[in-house]
Design a protein around this motif. Structure first.
Motif, PDB file in Angstrom:
ATOM      1  N   GLU A 129       0.787  -1.120   0.141  1.00 36.09           N
ATOM      2  CA  GLU A 129       0.089  -0.029  -0.150  1.00 36.09           C
ATOM      3  C   GLU A 129       0.592   1.202   0.107  1.00 36.09           C
ATOM      4  N   THR A 186       2.059  -1.880  -7.227  1.00 32.73           N
ATOM      5  CA  THR A 186       0.812  -0.910  -7.004  1.00 32.73           C
ATOM      6  C   THR A 186       1.070   0.165  -7.554  1.00 32.73           C
ATOM      7  N   PHE A 208      -7.597  -1.640  -3.133  1.00 35.55           N
ATOM      8  CA  PHE A 208      -6.515  -1.673  -1.845  1.00 35.55           C
ATOM      9  C   PHE A 208      -5.881  -3.128  -2.154  1.00 35.55           C
ATOM     10  N   THR A 222      -5.298  -6.351  -8.444  1.00 39.08           N
ATOM     11  CA  THR A 222      -5.488  -4.928  -8.395  1.00 39.08           C
ATOM     12  C   THR A 222      -5.635  -4.354  -9.875  1.00 39.08           C
TER      13      THR A 222
END
Length: 452
Positions: A129, A186, A208, A222
């Motif tokens: 994250e 990410t 997330f 994701t």
């Protein structure tokens, strides 16, 4: 345009500048050879100039006899003493996600124990994250039409979130490395979502990270709107990541990493520089060219079951009568490998089943025919004497297509696979080499000092 254009030079102004440059600048390639210049840091036989020593990765594609003559052999890729083939066979046989184990191996030098692996997986999960506000400010606030460009800028931006960005101690560089290894996937997916929204006018969604999943599963979860994926898909992507995890210190992006690290700069600058190197189409973008070439062959009606049909098309490409006019068969040939690229063989073997079940069997068959016939065609058309084999790019693009991954992410996925290797080489450069990398360039321009 998303932003106002910077005022550009007029065509007349640009013509004056370019004409003047071309009139005053020229490098004679023959003079380079006479002076013993190692262009591209390559020896006369095409092998790389020996620039350093490493414990991390060994790329084996040939031997040399007592006279220095290159002796072709089957390719091997060794990570810290472990053969890539053995690692991938273990992953398939035991149904294991291997990428995290390879990351640990590259970073510290040995495969992890079960306890170490679990601890490492938790480390990565905790850092996937991004910092609070990062996605909104750094990614959504400054979108880019090129995902690699946005990833490099995002890595540089992480400098501002680090209390000790300039500390080059082993402890701090390892900490920074884990943060970037975990966070880069990410960043990639978020940058892609913003790209979809701004430039393609499509919906975007930020998921997330899910705790307890592998890097391959994290990417698929994701990336996809419904966050669903099959085990076979995730395992195949995991193998792609393993095959791209490192390739020695001499490839362009890793050497860039070492050059930049040798001057003592920060981790974010070094990794961003590596991403910028990989962004170049002559380094990281070859699998996309393979897919464009594949689509062209299928579109013009080349029969993947006919040797004659494929061979005729490949000869047409080599003579620039077909294809994009480059005269290149993409996905064939390598600077080191001669008889085989182990990465290509691993991906070819393990993607066959998904190709058949996902409706991509004809495309897979065409790539196999290219692998089979291209060396013979290159010999007949170009008189090529060196051994030519399929490289990793021949099959990786098809795998990403079968996984439903947008082609603008092909090179970014290469980056998230390679970042562990970059970090390992950076640590080795900082810890042991301790000398600024500075090759020489000989001046061959005019001498204006003698003119009155």
């Amino acid at each position: 345009m998303l932003y106002p254009e910077t005022k550009s030079l007029s065509k007349e102004q640009m013509k004056i500048l370019c004409d003047e440059y071309r009139r005053n600048n020229y490098i004679d390639i023959e003079k380079s050879e006479k002076l013993g210049v190692k262009r591209g840091l390559r020896n006369a036989d095409g092998t790389g100039v020996l620039a350093g020593l490493t414990n991390i990765c060994d790329v084996q594609g040939y031997d040399k006899d007592e006279n220095g003559k290159v002796i072709p052999k089957e390719g091997r890729l060794i990570y810290r003493g472990y053969d890539l083939n053995d690692l991938c066979e273990t992953a398939v046989r035991e149904d294991r996600f291997m990428f995290e184990e390879v990351l640990w191996l590259l970073l510290v030098g040995e495969l992890p124990s079960k306890i170490e692996l679990e601890t490492f997986r938790q480390m990565l999960a905790q850092h996937r994250e991004l910092p609070d506000g990062f996605a909104e400010t750094m990614i959504m606030g400054a979108p880019s039409p090129n995902i690699m460009n946005k990833m490099a800028r995002s890595v540089l931006a992480m400098y501002s979130y680090d209390a000790n960005p300039e500390d080059t101690s082993l402890e701090n560089v390892l900490s920074q490395s884990i943060n970037l290894i975990a966070g880069l996937p990410t960043m990639m997916v978020y940058a892609y979502q913003v790209y979809r929204h701004i430039y393609l006018h499509q919906s975007m969604y930020f998921h997330f990270p899910i705790n307890g999943v592998s890097t391959a599963e994290h990417v698929l979860a994701t990336y996809r709107g419904d966050q669903s994926y099959t085990h076979e898909e995730a395992k195949l992507l995991d193998l792609c990541l393993v095959c791209h995890a490192d390739h020695g210190g001499g490839n362009n992006s890793t050497f860039t990493d070492r050059v930049v690290s040798s001057v003592g700069t920060d981790t974010y600058s070094a990794i961003a520089a590596s991403i910028c190197s990989l962004k170049g189409p002559r380094h990281g973008g070859a699998n996309l060219q393979v897919m464009h070439q594949l689509d062209y062959l299928m579109r013009v009606g080349v029969d993947p079951t006919s040797d004659a049909s494929v061979k005729n098309a490949l000869k047409g490409i080599l003579t620039k009568q077909m294809g994009n006019g480059s005269g290149l068969i993409y996905g064939m040939g390598h600077a080191v490998y001669t008889l085989s690229d182990p990465r290509a063989q691993i991906l070819k073997k393990n993607c066959a089943h998904l190709a058949k079940t996902s409706g991509h069997e004809k495309e897979y068959d065409m790539l196999c025919m290219i692998e089979k016939l291209a060396p013979e065609c290159m010999k007949e058309v170009n008189g090529t004497k060196k051994h030519i084999c399929a490289n990793v790019d021949l099959f990786s693009g098809l795998i990403y297509r079968m996984l439903g991954i947008d082609e603008v992410l092909y090179t970014p996925i290469f980056a998230i696979a390679r970042i562990g290797g970059w970090c390992a080489h950076r640590m080795e450069e900082l810890e042991f080499n301790n000398r600024v990398i500075r090759p020489a360039y000989k001046y061959v321009g005019p001498d204006m000092t003698t003119k009155q």
